[in-house]
Write an enzyme that holds these catalytic residues in place. Structure first.
Site: not given
Length: 308
Positions: A113-115
């Site tokens: 995921g990005c975060y």
């Protein structure tokens, strides 16, 4: 010999960026379904079976369905959803942390995921090195451009220009929590505070630390040096060692970028620290990571086609 690629979910933000990056690359042949076919189960199954590698850019349930549709084939899969990031039998697609050889040999790869990409890049190497404790109650404050929420959030921000700031995940049960805990090797879930600003792309992920309250009392300089050593050979990740800045910005006109920039800020004495990652949520946080993993799986230089 070309590698046949099928992007299931090519109409979404991540899928569109991946398709754009792969067009014109002679190593790949893109299998494309028209608008009528891309929602047809039979057409999708045929494409999934025909492809050498399928990239899933779908909601979680649809990604699980796609994996079932691919059963009986030898197709390798890169899943950009969060459906398989802590699932048995899947390799976590963060080569700098997991190891390039594991991704090169894997059949099923789950894109980070990005975060979590920002959080894990900062914390996981330091926990492994014993500089940060695995049982610490970590907090993550993060802000992203609105493209991270997909087409629905993009439309919301574009149609409501008065939105200046959006914080969410207020039930404290965000889907990224298992991923961050598992791959950082932590004993407790993190306290995650995500937000969105009216910029299309870009992301800052911050982990504030009271180092002086930790038993080992690590110094911020030691954390910075350790990260620099860990990523010394990583072409996609840059640890800034000596740049003095008073602020970090996200820009409305930011161009696509696939790199990941890490910084450690400490106070006088070094006992308080702010670990900060800056990245493009559609780059190393999504499409760029998928391309990097695809390159590795195909035995190509990992930065081929990346925007660095």
């Amino acid at each position: 010999m070309t590698t046949r690629i099928f992007i299931d979910g090519a109409a979404g933000t991540t899928g569109l960026e991946i398709r754009d990056r792969l067009q014109g690359r002679e190593e790949f042949e893109l299998l494309v379904l028209d608008d009528a076919q891309r929602k047809d189960e039979t057409a999708r199954r045929e494409a999934l079976h025909e492809a050498d590698i399928a990239i899933l850019c779908l909601p979680d349930d649809a990604a699980r369905e796609a994996v079932k549709l691919a059963e009986g084939s030898n197709t390798r899969i890169i899943d950009a959803s969060s459906a398989h990031r802590v699932a048995d039998g899947w390799t976590y697609g963060f080569p700098e942390l997991i190891g390039h050889e594991k991704i090169a040999e894997a059949r099923f790869v789950s894109n980070p995921g990005c975060y979590p990409t920002g959080f894990l890049a900062l914390v996981a190497p330091l926990v492994r090195a014993g500089l940060l404790p695995a049982d610490w109650p970590y907090t993550v404050n993060a802000v992203s451009g609105f493209s991270g929420g997909g087409n629905a959030l993009i439309e919301r921000f574009n149609s409501h220009p008065d939105i200046a700031f959006r914080t969410y995940g207020l039930d404290l049960d965000h889907k990224h929590l298992p991923e961050m805990k598992r791959h950082a090797g932590l004993e407790h879930p993190v306290l995650f505070a995500p937000s969105v600003v009216p910029a299309h792309r870009g992301m800052i992920v911050e982990v504030p630390l009271h180092l002086g309250a930790m038993a080992a009392r690590p110094h911020s300089d030691s954390l910075r040096q350790a990260l620099g050593q860990f990523y010394a050979e990583a072409p996609v990740v840059k640890v800034v060692q000596d740049e003095a800045v008073s602020e970090l910005l996200l820009h409305n006109d930011a161009q696509p970028h696939d790199g990941l920039e890490l910084r450690v800020f400490g106070n006088e004495g070094g006992w308080n620290a702010r670990l900060i990652a800056r990245l493009d949520n559609l780059g190393k946080g999504a499409s760029g990571a998928a391309i990097q993993n695809l390159n590795i799986m195909c035995g190509l230089p990992e930065t081929t086609g990346l925007r660095l």
